[in-house]
Design a protein around this motif. Structure first.
Motif, PDB file in Angstrom:
ATOM      1  N   ALA A  91      -8.327  -5.752   1.691  1.00  0.00           N
ATOM      2  CA  ALA A  91      -9.069  -6.635   2.608  1.00  0.00           C
ATOM      3  C   ALA A  91     -10.225  -7.335   1.932  1.00  0.00           C
ATOM      4  N   ASP A  92     -10.678  -6.817   0.804  1.00  0.00           N
ATOM      5  CA  ASP A  92     -11.859  -7.389   0.146  1.00  0.00           C
ATOM      6  C   ASP A  92     -11.551  -8.649  -0.640  1.00  0.00           C
ATOM      7  N   GLY A  93     -10.356  -8.939  -0.981  1.00  0.00           N
ATOM      8  CA  GLY A  93     -10.086 -10.116  -1.799  1.00  0.00           C
ATOM      9  C   GLY A  93      -8.605 -10.349  -1.957  1.00  0.00           C
ATOM     10  N   GLU A  94      -8.304 -11.256  -2.850  1.00  0.00           N
ATOM     11  CA  GLU A  94      -6.920 -11.619  -3.076  1.00  0.00           C
ATOM     12  C   GLU A  94      -6.387 -10.889  -4.325  1.00  0.00           C
ATOM     13  N   GLY A  95      -5.091 -10.896  -4.455  1.00  0.00           N
ATOM     14  CA  GLY A  95      -4.446 -10.260  -5.595  1.00  0.00           C
ATOM     15  C   GLY A  95      -3.803  -8.939  -5.195  1.00  0.00           C
ATOM     16  N   SER A  96      -2.873  -8.510  -5.990  1.00  0.00           N
ATOM     17  CA  SER A  96      -2.153  -7.273  -5.698  1.00  0.00           C
ATOM     18  C   SER A  96      -2.988  -6.072  -6.122  1.00  0.00           C
ATOM     19  N   LEU A  97      -2.528  -4.891  -5.684  1.00  0.00           N
ATOM     20  CA  LEU A  97      -3.225  -3.651  -6.045  1.00  0.00           C
ATOM     21  C   LEU A  97      -3.111  -3.364  -7.546  1.00  0.00           C
ATOM     22  N   VAL A  98      -1.995  -3.767  -8.099  1.00  0.00           N
ATOM     23  CA  VAL A  98      -1.825  -3.544  -9.548  1.00  0.00           C
ATOM     24  C   VAL A  98      -2.815  -4.384 -10.322  1.00  0.00           C
ATOM     25  N   ASP A  99      -3.064  -5.648  -9.840  1.00  0.00           N
ATOM     26  CA  ASP A  99      -4.020  -6.508 -10.525  1.00  0.00           C
ATOM     27  C   ASP A  99      -5.430  -5.945 -10.426  1.00  0.00           C
ATOM     28  N   ARG A 100      -5.741  -5.337  -9.313  1.00  0.00           N
ATOM     29  CA  ARG A 100      -7.107  -4.870  -9.098  1.00  0.00           C
ATOM     30  C   ARG A 100      -7.344  -3.439  -9.640  1.00  0.00           C
ATOM     31  N   LEU A 101      -6.386  -2.545  -9.430  1.00  0.00           N
ATOM     32  CA  LEU A 101      -6.596  -1.128  -9.773  1.00  0.00           C
ATOM     33  C   LEU A 101      -5.797  -0.657 -10.991  1.00  0.00           C
ATOM     34  N   GLY A 102      -4.878  -1.494 -11.444  1.00  0.00           N
ATOM     35  CA  GLY A 102      -4.015  -1.059 -12.519  1.00  0.00           C
ATOM     36  C   GLY A 102      -2.739  -0.418 -11.983  1.00  0.00           C
ATOM     37  N   SER A 103      -1.872   0.018 -12.842  1.00  0.00           N
ATOM     38  CA  SER A 103      -0.611   0.592 -12.405  1.00  0.00           C
ATOM     39  C   SER A 103      -0.860   1.921 -11.696  1.00  0.00           C
ATOM     40  N   PRO A 104       0.083   2.336 -10.829  1.00  0.00           N
ATOM     41  CA  PRO A 104      -0.087   3.620 -10.134  1.00  0.00           C
ATOM     42  C   PRO A 104      -0.254   4.797 -11.112  1.00  0.00           C
ATOM     43  N   GLU A 105       0.400   4.758 -12.276  1.00  0.00           N
ATOM     44  CA  GLU A 105       0.268   5.851 -13.236  1.00  0.00           C
ATOM     45  C   GLU A 105      -1.140   5.925 -13.801  1.00  0.00           C
ATOM     46  N   VAL A 106      -1.735   4.724 -14.131  1.00  0.00           N
ATOM     47  CA  VAL A 106      -3.102   4.707 -14.648  1.00  0.00           C
ATOM     48  C   VAL A 106      -4.079   5.175 -13.592  1.00  0.00           C
ATOM     49  N   TYR A 107      -3.862   4.744 -12.325  1.00  0.00           N
ATOM     50  CA  TYR A 107      -4.740   5.165 -11.249  1.00  0.00           C
ATOM     51  C   TYR A 107      -4.642   6.687 -11.039  1.00  0.00           C
ATOM     52  N   ALA A 108      -3.435   7.231 -11.141  1.00  0.00           N
ATOM     53  CA  ALA A 108      -3.241   8.674 -10.948  1.00  0.00           C
ATOM     54  C   ALA A 108      -3.956   9.458 -12.048  1.00  0.00           C
ATOM     55  N   ILE A 149       0.834  -1.205   0.000  1.00  0.00           N
ATOM     56  CA  ILE A 149       0.000   0.000   0.000  1.00  0.00           C
ATOM     57  C   ILE A 149       0.875   1.264   0.000  1.00  0.00           C
ATOM     58  N   THR A 150       1.949   1.232   0.845  1.00  0.00           N
ATOM     59  CA  THR A 150       2.845   2.402   0.928  1.00  0.00           C
ATOM     60  C   THR A 150       3.543   2.653  -0.404  1.00  0.00           C
ATOM     61  N   ALA A 151       4.006   1.579  -1.059  1.00  0.00           N
ATOM     62  CA  ALA A 151       4.681   1.734  -2.349  1.00  0.00           C
ATOM     63  C   ALA A 151       3.718   2.253  -3.418  1.00  0.00           C
ATOM     64  N   TYR A 152       2.485   1.783  -3.374  1.00  0.00           N
ATOM     65  CA  TYR A 152       1.494   2.214  -4.374  1.00  0.00           C
ATOM     66  C   TYR A 152       1.165   3.697  -4.193  1.00  0.00           C
ATOM     67  N   VAL A 153       0.967   4.103  -2.912  1.00  0.00           N
ATOM     68  CA  VAL A 153       0.676   5.530  -2.638  1.00  0.00           C
ATOM     69  C   VAL A 153       1.843   6.421  -3.091  1.00  0.00           C
TER      70      VAL A 153
END
Length: 328
Positions: free
Chosen positions: A44-61, A9-13
Motif C-alpha cells: 500500500a505504501d508505493g508501487e512495484g512488486s514485493l520482490v522489487d522492494r524486499l528481495g526474493s522470498p529466499e533472501v527475505y527468509a 502477497i499469498t505467493a510471497y508468504v
C-alpha cells in the motif's frame, strides 16, 4: 488474468514459509504470523512488486531467520543415561570414607607417640625428622636400583652384570645409565610434593616396589656368598670333562687294568665306569680300573699288543700239573 496484490502477497508468504521449512512448525508459524499484514502495508505504501522492494522470498527468509530471536526455546536435554555404578558409588564412598577415617583415628595417635619416643632415642625431636634427612640418600639408591633393573631387562649377553648396570658388558654404558637414573630420581624426589595426587601415589608405590627388590637382591647376594664354597670345587676342577683314562708304558704300549692312587694311597676316581659297543649299547665297566673302554684308546702302535698291569697271580708250582707221586 492479471494477478491481484493479494495473490502476490499469498505467493510471497508461501515462498518464505517454504524457505523456512527446516524450522519446527510452531517456530515457523510464530515467525510468520505477522508477515501477511506487513506485506500488505508494503504494497500500500508505493508501487512495484514485493520482490522489487524486499528481495526474493529466499533472501527475505534468511534475513528473517537472522533477525528474529529463537522463540521456540531451547530443546529439552536428552534423558540421562542410566549409570548403574553411580548409585553404588554414592552408597560405598561415604561408608568407605568413614571407615578410613576411623582407621586413621586409631592408628595415627600411637604412631605419633612412637615417632616422638624413637626420636628422643636417636637425638631428634621426632624420628621422622631423622628419616627426612635420609631422603637424598634414598633418591640416589632408588636411581641405582632403577638402573640395575633396566640393565637386567636390556642385557642379553648371558653374563652376570655385576654391581654396575652393565649392558653388553660395557662399563661406559653402565656409568652413563647410572648417572641418568640417579639424576632423574633426584629430580622427581625434589618435586614429588608438587605432583598431583595420583601421580604422587604412583611414585610412592613404585618406590615401595624398588625397596622390596633391593631387599630381595640383598638376601640373594648374601645367600650366594655364604654358599659359594660349594661351587668353587666344580669350577676349579680341570678334570670334570674326563670320561676315561688311558695309561701307556715306556714302550708306548697301552696298559690295561691300571689303577690310579694319590700321594696318600687313596684311589683316584675319574670318568664314567661304563662303555658302549658298536651298536651303541652301554655296558658297565669295572670301577677304578682303567681304561674302561680299551677299544677307544686314542693311540695304538702297529704290531704292539697292550700290556697288562701286574696283578697277584698263582705261583708257578700252583700252576704246574700235580705229580702222581706224593711229595715227602
Amino acid at each position: 488474468m492479471k494477478p491481484t496484490a493479494q495473490d502476490e502477497i499469498t505467493a510471497y508468504v508461501f515462498a518464505v514459509r517454504a524457505a523456512l521449512g527446516d524450522l519446527p512448525e510452531a517456530v515457523r508459524e510464530e515467525m510468520l504470523q505477522d508477515l501477511t499484514e506487513h506485506l500488505t502495508e508494503v504494497m500500500a505504501d508505493g508501487e512495484g512488486s514485493l520482490v522489487d522492494r524486499l528481495g526474493s522470498p529466499e533472501v527475505y527468509a534468511a534475513e528473517l531467520r537472522n533477525s528474529t530471536p529463537f522463540v521456540g526455546g531451547f530443546p529439552d536435554p536428552p534423558p540421562a543415561r542410566h549409570k548403574p555404578f553411580v548409585g553404588l558409588r554414592d552408597q560405598v564412598t561415604p561408608s568407605l570414607s568413614e571407615n578410613l577415617q576411623k582407621v586413621r583415628e586409631q592408628i595415627l595417635p600411637p604412631l605419633r607417640v612412637a615417632d616422638v619416643r624413637l626420636g628422643k632415642v636417636m637425638g631428634y625431636e621426632r624420628a621422622s625428622d631423622f628419616f627426612a634427612l635420609l631422603r637424598p640418600a634414598w633418591w640416589v639408591l632408588r636411581g641405582y636400583l632403577v638402573a640395575m633393573i633396566l640393565a637386567a631387562a636390556l642385557d642379553d649377553g648371558g653374563q652376570p652384570i655385576g654391581l654396575l648396570p652393565r649392558i653388553g658388558g660395557s662399563d661406559a654404558v653402565a656409568l652413563m645409565l647410572l648417572a641418568a637414573a640417579v639424576l632423574a630420581s633426584i629430580w622427581f624426589g625434589r618435586r614429588v610434593t608438587r605432583l598431583p595426587r595420583w601421580p604422587r601415589f604412583g611414585l610412592y608405590a613404585g618406590s615401595a616396589v624398588l625397596a622390596m627388590v633391593a631387599l630381595a637382591g640383598f638376601f640373594d647376594a648374601d645367600s650366594t656368598k655364604r654358599d659359594s664354597y660349594y661351587s668353587d670345587v666344580n669350577y676349579d676342577n680341570p678334570y670334570s670333562s674326563v670320561e676315561d683314562v688311558f695309561v701307556y708304558d715306556a714302550e708306548g704300549r697301552l696298559v690295561t687294568g691300571a689303577r690310579l692312587f694319590d700321594q696318600e694311597g687313596q684311589p683316584i676316581h675319574l670318568g664314567n665306569a661304563y662303555c658302549h659297543d658298536e651298536q651303541g649299547t652301554y655296558v658297565d665297566a669295572e670301577s677304578d680300573v682303567y681304561p674302561y673302554c680299551p677299544s677307544k684308546a686314542p693311540f695304538l702302535m702297529p704290531g704292539v699288543r697292550p700290556s697288562e698291569s701286574s696283578e697277584p697271580s698263582a705261583s708257578k708250582s700252583a700252576r704246574a700239573k700235580p705229580s702222581a707221586t706224593p711229595s715227602r
